[in-house]
Design an enzyme around this catalytic site. Structure first.
Site, short mmCIF file in Angstrom:
data_model
loop_
_atom_site.label_atom_id
_atom_site.label_comp_id
_atom_site.label_asym_id
_atom_site.label_seq_id
_atom_site.Cartn_x
_atom_site.Cartn_y
_atom_site.Cartn_z
CE1 TYR A 147 6.98 15.97 -21.38
CE2 TYR A 147 6.20 16.42 -23.75
CZ TYR A 147 7.16 16.88 -22.50
OH TYR A 147 7.73 17.81 -22.59
CB ALA A 148 3.59 7.59 -23.15
CG ASN A 149 6.65 9.20 -19.12
OD1 ASN A 149 7.44 8.21 -19.49
ND2 ASN A 149 6.93 10.36 -19.80
CG HIS A 191 -1.85 1.20 1.30
ND1 HIS A 191 -2.06 1.81 2.59
CD2 HIS A 191 -2.51 1.85 0.45
CE1 HIS A 191 -3.00 2.66 2.21
NE2 HIS A 191 -3.43 2.62 1.03
CG ASP A 202 8.42 8.19 -22.51
OD1 ASP A 202 9.54 7.91 -22.26
OD2 ASP A 202 7.55 8.99 -23.18
CG HIS A 238 8.58 15.70 -18.25
ND1 HIS A 238 7.92 14.50 -18.06
CD2 HIS A 238 9.61 15.61 -18.75
CE1 HIS A 238 8.68 13.73 -18.59
NE2 HIS A 238 9.95 14.29 -18.93
#
Length: 129
Positions: free
Chosen positions: A118-120, A20, A28, A96
């Site tokens: 920016y595929a994070n 947890h 990316d 970012h």
């Protein structure tokens, strides 16, 4: 051998060890990987596996209580932005550079083959009960 779910033994083991509040950075191929967290690199070639495939696969295995992404995703990668907004209704957007700072606290990094910027997303694990 498992016949369903995540078959990658490194990823399956890393997910089983999460608790947890632990952070999981799904990134990316171009995201700087912080020193410290366990890294499972799934990248095979540009675009394989995609960011969407990895996010959806992880969501089938994890309870996620929060998600943070770079605000730039909305304009620089609208497809990833839409995917994140759809999968994580309470998505928090930060600059970012701040996402990179936050990712240093992740317990696990899962690198995809995504080649779009920016595929994070930084996921915060929840509990299933």
């Amino acid at each position: 051998m498992k016949k369903a779910g995540i078959l990658n033994r490194h990823l399956a083991g890393a997910l089983a060890a999460l608790g947890h509040g632990d952070g999981v950075l799904v990134c990316d191929a171009g995201m700087p990987i912080p020193d410290g967290p366990r890294v499972v690199d799934l990248a095979f070639r540009a675009g394989v596996p995609s960011f969407a495939e990895v996010v959806d696969g992880l969501l089938a295995e994890l309870v996620v209580e929060g998600a943070t992404a770079a605000a730039e995703v909305r304009t620089a990668n609208p497809a990833a932005g839409a995917l994140l907004a759809d999968r994580f209704p309470g998505l928090v957007l930060v600059p970012h550079e701040q996402l990179k700072e936050l990712s240093a606290g992740a317990r696990l990094v899962v690198r995809t083959g995504e080649a779009r910027p920016y595929a994070n997303v930084l996921l915060r694990c929840g509990v299933f009960f």
